[in-house]
Design a protein around this motif. Sequence first.
Motif, PDB file in Angstrom:
ATOM      1  N   THR A   1       0.918  -1.178   0.107  1.00 34.69           N
ATOM      2  CA  THR A   1       0.046   0.083   0.055  1.00 34.69           C
ATOM      3  C   THR A   1       0.816   1.237   0.081  1.00 34.69           C
ATOM      4  OG1 THR A   1      -1.918  -1.390   1.055  1.00 34.69           O
ATOM      5  CG2 THR A   1      -1.640   1.373   1.239  1.00 34.69           C
ATOM      6  N   LEU A   2       2.071   1.473   0.792  1.00 27.38           N
ATOM      7  CA  LEU A   2       2.775   2.305   0.878  1.00 27.38           C
ATOM      8  C   LEU A   2       3.533   2.450  -0.441  1.00 27.38           C
ATOM      9  CD1 LEU A   2       4.142   2.038   4.613  1.00 27.38           C
ATOM     10  CD2 LEU A   2       2.752   3.922   3.667  1.00 27.38           C
ATOM     11  N   VAL A   3       3.959   1.481  -0.963  1.00 20.94           N
ATOM     12  CA  VAL A   3       4.731   1.328  -2.454  1.00 20.94           C
ATOM     13  C   VAL A   3       3.935   2.144  -3.339  1.00 20.94           C
ATOM     14  CG1 VAL A   3       5.748   0.204  -4.241  1.00 20.94           C
ATOM     15  CG2 VAL A   3       6.478  -0.359  -1.729  1.00 20.94           C
ATOM     16  N   SER A   4       2.501   1.601  -3.354  1.00 18.52           N
ATOM     17  CA  SER A   4       1.587   2.268  -4.403  1.00 18.52           C
ATOM     18  C   SER A   4       1.450   3.526  -4.209  1.00 18.52           C
ATOM     19  CB  SER A   4       0.308   1.339  -4.161  1.00 18.52           C
ATOM     20  OG  SER A   4      -0.717   1.673  -5.097  1.00 18.52           O
ATOM     21  N   MET A   5       1.097   3.942  -2.841  1.00 15.71           N
ATOM     22  CA  MET A   5       1.177   5.330  -2.753  1.00 15.71           C
ATOM     23  C   MET A   5       2.060   6.532  -3.228  1.00 15.71           C
ATOM     24  SD  MET A   5      -0.583   5.369   1.323  1.00 15.71           S
ATOM     25  CE  MET A   5      -0.629   7.028   1.364  1.00 15.71           C
ATOM     26  N   ASN A   6       3.344   5.754  -2.982  1.00 18.63           N
ATOM     27  CA  ASN A   6       4.483   6.496  -3.658  1.00 18.63           C
ATOM     28  C   ASN A   6       4.554   6.373  -5.034  1.00 18.63           C
ATOM     29  OD1 ASN A   6       7.863   6.567  -2.089  1.00 18.63           O
ATOM     30  ND2 ASN A   6       7.028   7.887  -3.769  1.00 18.63           N
ATOM     31  N   ARG A   7       4.189   5.233  -5.673  1.00 22.62           N
ATOM     32  CA  ARG A   7       4.034   5.129  -6.945  1.00 22.62           C
ATOM     33  C   ARG A   7       3.057   6.055  -7.546  1.00 22.62           C
ATOM     34  NH1 ARG A   7       3.528  -0.236  -7.280  1.00 22.62           N
ATOM     35  NH2 ARG A   7       1.086  -0.146  -7.298  1.00 22.62           N
ATOM     36  N   ASP A   8       1.929   6.320  -6.981  1.00 21.61           N
ATOM     37  CA  ASP A   8       0.787   7.248  -7.331  1.00 21.61           C
ATOM     38  C   ASP A   8       1.592   8.554  -7.247  1.00 21.61           C
ATOM     39  OD1 ASP A   8      -0.796   5.315  -7.754  1.00 21.61           O
ATOM     40  OD2 ASP A   8      -1.891   5.557  -6.089  1.00 21.61           O
ATOM     41  N   VAL A   9       2.275   9.007  -6.292  1.00 19.65           N
ATOM     42  CA  VAL A   9       2.814  10.444  -6.219  1.00 19.65           C
ATOM     43  C   VAL A   9       3.912  10.749  -7.289  1.00 19.65           C
ATOM     44  CG1 VAL A   9       4.588  11.810  -4.903  1.00 19.65           C
ATOM     45  CG2 VAL A   9       2.725  10.476  -3.773  1.00 19.65           C
ATOM     46  N   ILE A  10       4.428   9.335  -7.659  1.00 21.21           N
ATOM     47  CA  ILE A  10       5.656   9.669  -8.747  1.00 21.21           C
ATOM     48  C   ILE A  10       4.784   9.726 -10.005  1.00 21.21           C
ATOM     49  CG2 ILE A  10       7.425   8.481 -10.232  1.00 21.21           C
ATOM     50  CD1 ILE A  10       8.307   7.348  -7.575  1.00 21.21           C
ATOM     51  N   LYS A  11       3.648   8.925 -10.142  1.00 26.62           N
ATOM     52  CA  LYS A  11       2.920   9.148 -11.507  1.00 26.62           C
ATOM     53  C   LYS A  11       2.387  10.575 -11.783  1.00 26.62           C
ATOM     54  CE  LYS A  11       1.673   4.619 -11.984  1.00 26.62           C
ATOM     55  NZ  LYS A  11       0.456   3.447 -12.006  1.00 26.62           N
ATOM     56  N   ASN A  12       1.973  11.033 -10.496  1.00 24.00           N
ATOM     57  CA  ASN A  12       1.666  12.549 -10.686  1.00 24.00           C
ATOM     58  C   ASN A  12       2.572  13.516 -11.005  1.00 24.00           C
ATOM     59  OD1 ASN A  12      -1.229  12.038 -10.089  1.00 24.00           O
ATOM     60  ND2 ASN A  12      -0.849  11.985  -7.983  1.00 24.00           N
ATOM     61  N   GLN A  13       3.870  13.447 -10.556  1.00 22.94           N
ATOM     62  CA  GLN A  13       5.142  14.181 -10.814  1.00 22.94           C
ATOM     63  C   GLN A  13       5.258  14.080 -12.157  1.00 22.94           C
ATOM     64  OE1 GLN A  13       7.703  12.587  -7.930  1.00 22.94           O
ATOM     65  NE2 GLN A  13       7.030  14.180  -6.176  1.00 22.94           N
ATOM     66  N   ILE A  14       5.268  12.886 -12.797  1.00 25.67           N
ATOM     67  CA  ILE A  14       5.814  12.543 -14.259  1.00 25.67           C
ATOM     68  C   ILE A  14       4.609  13.342 -15.006  1.00 25.67           C
ATOM     69  CG2 ILE A  14       5.817  10.647 -15.997  1.00 25.67           C
ATOM     70  CD1 ILE A  14       7.232   8.933 -13.970  1.00 25.67           C
ATOM     71  N   GLU A  15       3.345  13.166 -14.504  1.00 28.80           N
ATOM     72  CA  GLU A  15       2.285  13.758 -15.423  1.00 28.80           C
ATOM     73  C   GLU A  15       2.324  15.129 -15.494  1.00 28.80           C
ATOM     74  OE1 GLU A  15      -2.713  13.896 -15.478  1.00 28.80           O
ATOM     75  OE2 GLU A  15      -1.458  12.716 -14.166  1.00 28.80           O
ATOM     76  N   ILE A  16       2.672  15.797 -14.306  1.00 24.93           N
ATOM     77  CA  ILE A  16       3.004  17.342 -14.364  1.00 24.93           C
ATOM     78  C   ILE A  16       4.334  17.808 -15.271  1.00 24.93           C
ATOM     79  CG2 ILE A  16       3.610  19.199 -12.921  1.00 24.93           C
ATOM     80  CD1 ILE A  16       2.013  17.881 -10.537  1.00 24.93           C
ATOM     81  N   LEU A  17       5.295  16.950 -14.978  1.00 23.21           N
ATOM     82  CA  LEU A  17       6.514  17.355 -15.689  1.00 23.21           C
ATOM     83  C   LEU A  17       6.407  16.926 -17.263  1.00 23.21           C
ATOM     84  CD1 LEU A  17       9.376  15.834 -13.687  1.00 23.21           C
ATOM     85  CD2 LEU A  17       8.703  18.193 -13.819  1.00 23.21           C
ATOM     86  N   ASN A  18       5.438  15.965 -17.754  1.00 23.59           N
ATOM     87  CA  ASN A  18       5.126  15.787 -18.968  1.00 23.59           C
ATOM     88  C   ASN A  18       4.491  17.192 -19.836  1.00 23.59           C
ATOM     89  OD1 ASN A  18       6.338  13.274 -19.588  1.00 23.59           O
ATOM     90  ND2 ASN A  18       4.555  12.127 -18.871  1.00 23.59           N
ATOM     91  N   ILE A  19       3.652  17.537 -18.970  1.00 27.03           N
ATOM     92  CA  ILE A  19       2.816  18.737 -19.368  1.00 27.03           C
ATOM     93  C   ILE A  19       3.833  19.980 -19.530  1.00 27.03           C
ATOM     94  CG2 ILE A  19       1.137  20.466 -18.840  1.00 27.03           C
ATOM     95  CD1 ILE A  19      -0.447  18.204 -17.310  1.00 27.03           C
ATOM     96  N   ARG A  20       4.576  20.095 -18.621  1.00 28.50           N
ATOM     97  CA  ARG A  20       5.532  21.219 -18.710  1.00 28.50           C
ATOM     98  C   ARG A  20       6.436  20.989 -19.779  1.00 28.50           C
ATOM     99  NH1 ARG A  20       7.774  21.881 -12.397  1.00 28.50           N
ATOM    100  NH2 ARG A  20       5.908  22.557 -11.633  1.00 28.50           N
ATOM    101  N   ALA A  21       6.733  19.737 -20.199  1.00 30.36           N
ATOM    102  CA  ALA A  21       7.891  19.368 -21.421  1.00 30.36           C
ATOM    103  C   ALA A  21       7.101  19.359 -22.537  1.00 30.36           C
ATOM    104  CB  ALA A  21       8.409  17.957 -20.862  1.00 30.36           C
TER     105      ALA A  21
END
Length: 353
Positions: A200-220
């Motif tokens: 559960t903790l790994v999944s929560m961290n994974r979701d955080v990273i996915k959100n960060q990637i999504e934001i950076l993709n928009i910026r890129a």
Amino acid sequence: MSELVRSVMLDDISKEEFQNRDSELIEMLRTIWGGRFYILLTVLLCVGGTIYYVYSLQEWWTSKAVITSPSFEQNSKMYKDISMISKSLDAKYDNAISTIISKKALMNIFVEQFNSFNNKNEFINNQKGLLSFSQETLTRKEIAAWASRINVEEVKIENVKRYQLTFQATTSELSEQLLSKYINFISELTINLVNNDILTLVSMNRDVIKNQIEILNIRAEALANKAKEQTKNALYMADYARITNPLENVKSNDFPFELGTQALKAKEDILSKINDLSYYQPELKVLHAKLNWLENFKSNNELFLFDYIKNPSKPFYRDKPNRLLFILVSLIVSLIIGISIAYIVKVLKQEES
């Protein structure tokens, strides 16, 4: 002279008291001997009844086991797997997982689950055959009675905190069998619980990273579009001004027309071929690497929650009933009652005569 007389008188009184005591003792022995039939009959009835009663009582035996925290070596594989992804975890998730998998925490979670009434209830309902229950549904009273026979107690051996696990049952073999089964049941349940918490903790961290990637993709993507648009406009300006080769000592901020049409066309061609957004946001590569580690992480079912100091074993002595104590008490009480009956019979005979 008076002291001599007093001494002689005291000696006479002592002799008289001694003679009286002797006579009372002899009389008591005669009474007991005369009522020996009543005494013997009372002892036989009481002791015989007690023996029949104590051998008809349900026997109870308690199997015991002693556990301590697991060693680092036992869970080395799990610690290695966690260390592989620790750099991919944010600090708060890494600390939370480290807390869960510490040696003391693993044993404490096991002890909490071992002492849980709901887990005892589930286990008891799954062991109706061993516990000799004929009915399909157990009453709350029956479940509570059996649950009270499953216990864990903190003990200190050489100033080290350890736990004693106990299971009380109707036979020596059954108590050991049930304790072993219950320990395995709780171990499997606890391992699943720990693994689910980690996942559960790994999944929560994974979701955080996915959100960060999504934001950076928009910026890129925004940066890529901006670079293409700037190059397109600069090419238009250079072509309009008929600037073919780069101009020296000229630098524009937004539209680099001074590069000339040849360089701008080459730049436009290169930008159209760049599909990797990490070109515009290098942090994306790091985040993708972290995400890959976390997505490939798998839970470890070979988890040691504790280490045995003493394995479950068959008890040599039953808890109850204490048959010898029952019989001894019965013997003493029956002798008192028998002697009392002998005295009563003697008194009644004396009154009749």
